[in-house]
Design an enzyme around this catalytic site. Structure first.
Site, short mmCIF file in Angstrom:
data_model
loop_
_atom_site.label_atom_id
_atom_site.label_comp_id
_atom_site.label_asym_id
_atom_site.label_seq_id
_atom_site.Cartn_x
_atom_site.Cartn_y
_atom_site.Cartn_z
N GLY A 7 57.11 -3.55 57.59
CA GLY A 7 57.22 -4.73 58.39
C GLY A 7 57.98 -4.63 59.57
O GLY A 7 58.28 -3.54 60.14
N ASN A 8 58.18 -5.55 60.57
CA ASN A 8 59.00 -5.63 61.61
C ASN A 8 59.86 -6.87 61.71
O ASN A 8 59.70 -7.78 60.74
CB ASN A 8 57.95 -5.67 62.89
N ARG A 9 60.69 -7.19 62.81
CA ARG A 9 61.64 -8.18 62.99
C ARG A 9 61.26 -9.30 63.53
O ARG A 9 62.28 -9.98 63.88
CB ARG A 9 62.81 -7.50 63.64
#
Ligand code: CTP
Length: 404
Positions: free
Chosen positions: A206-208
């Protein structure tokens, strides 16, 4: 701290005004509640007095030596009427001053925001539409109502927006942002959040991205009159009022949802952080440590560039807005990289975040630069993400008019 007058109309949605009052005082504002007499049949004066720390009256005959009906409006930084009933909109539009709230509306020099709530038939009635048009023409902000469950079993446009949305939008007005009705009739498609690329049934890459900037763009567009569809990748927050939410998980899901909804949109805003790569193989069962097939590396496959696909497939007149999170490096500075990306992606506008110092992700504040394909550069200074959203829409709106 600002001085806010919270006018409360006599509708069942008046109960939500106590939550709005709470949200405004928690932001540090001094709030004076001015209900109508009918509003006090739904919520007692004691509730408003306790939550605001200020006295509550409905009539011009209270507090006469203070000339309250003139002073309250004159000294306010913002007047908000929440809920604004059909009757209250009518009385405000015709300039009546038969109670403390309508008298206050006539003496206010500050921005005035009406947050309507009523039954759908009342909202759609030509009398109400005329009253709303009159108030807008005179410079008041009249938010469109949310669509959803009304009092009783029916649903439709007329529902009061949630207090958190209203509080965020009022802060935009206090900070000097535009909430004009200039996106009325515009169909907006926004993507927000961060995609998750599955590795097995429980894990993902995922990413932030928190989705907050995309949320703010959707909320502000709805407040400015747009018909908004929000493709939301893994954002838990409550949907902003006035937006249809299409939840998605992976980049592939987001790509399909955008391809489905984009053809009908006048503006497409790609604020989502889309994964460039996905695991080449997704395990059907959870990968176990200690098993004979313990993984040592994750092979990745390139995802499609959704923005580039949307640009290639866009219908005549559609405006496409991309986002770019950039850092400066030995090759070029942030704006240099962004200009190259704008040209590469072929979109009309690129909203650039400088993430060199790790700022932006999950923070309430943001600052962006908007680059246009015609070379125009607009700087939107640091502010809450809803205020930044108004700055971005301010750059979009003039371009829309020339394209339609
Ligand atoms: N984007 C997209 N599809 C992808 C990757 C990005 O649609 N697979 C969109 C984002 O939503 C954003 C824009 O492209 O609007 C720029 O995203 P960014 O990650 O900065 O660009 P990349 O093309 O991935 O460029 P690079 O990683 O090389 O900087």
């Amino acid at each position: 701290m600002s001085r806010i007058v919270l006018g409360v109309g006599g509708g069942v949605a008046a109960y939500k005004s106590a939550l709005l009052l709470r949200a405004l005082t928690e932001r540090g504002h001094d709030v004076r509640v001015v209900p109508t007499a009918s509003a006090l049949r739904f919520v007692g004066a004691a509730t408003f007095e306790a939550l605001s720390g200020n006295p509550v009256s409905t009539e011009v005959w209270d507090d006469v030596p203070e000339v309250a009906h003139v002073r309250i409006g004159q000294t306010a930084d913002l007047v908000v009427v929440n809920p604004a009933t059909a009757d209250l909109l009518a009385r405000a539009a015709s300039g009546r001053a038969d109670d403390l709230l309508t008298a206050t509306l006539l003496t206010a020099h500050c921005p005035v925001v009406f947050v309507p709530a009523m039954h759908t038939e009342m909202w759609l009635h030509p009398a109400t539409r005329d009253n709303v048009a009159t108030l807008r023409r005179r410079g008041a902000i009249v938010l469109p109502p949310a669509v959803g469950r009304l009092t009783g079993p029916d649903s439709g446009p007329g529902r009061l927006p949630e207090p958190a949305d209203v509080a965020a939008l009022l802060q935009v007005v206090l900070d000097g942002g535009t909430l004009a009705h200039d996106l009325a009739g515009t169909r907006v498609l926004v993507s927000a959040g961060g995609t998750r690329e599955p590795l097995d049934p429980v894990r993902y890459l995922g990413n932030r991205s928190s989705g907050r900037q995309g949320w703010a763009l959707a909320r502000v567009a709805a407040a400015r009159g747009a018909d908004v569809t929000l493709v939301a990748a893994n954002v838990e927050d409550t949907a902003p009022f006035g937006c249809r939410v299409v939840p998605v998980g992976s980049a592939g899901d987001l790509r399909s949802a955008m391809a489905e909804h984009a053809p009908a949109a006048d503006v497409v805003v790609m604020a989502a952080a889309v994964a460039d790569f996905r695991p080449t193989a997704v395990a059907d069962t959870k990968m176990k440590k200690g098993s004979g097939s313990e993984p040592t590396a994750v092979a990745l496959t390139r995802n499609a560039d959704v923005l580039a696909e949307l640009v290639a497939a866009r219908p005549e007149g559609q405006l496409v807005v991309g986002f770019a999170a950039e850092t400066g490096d030995a090759d070029d500075d942030v704006l240099g990289h962004a200009r190259a990306k704008l040209a590469r992606k072929g979109c009309d506008l690129l909203v650039v975040n400088d993430v060199s110092a790790g700022q932006v992700f999950g923070r309430p504040d943001n600052a962006v630069t908007v680059l246009a394909a015609d070379g125009t550069v607009t700087t939107v200074p640091t502010g809450p993400k809803d205020l930044v959203a108004t700055g971005i829409w301010d750059a979009v709106v003039p371009r829309l008019r020339t394209r339609r």
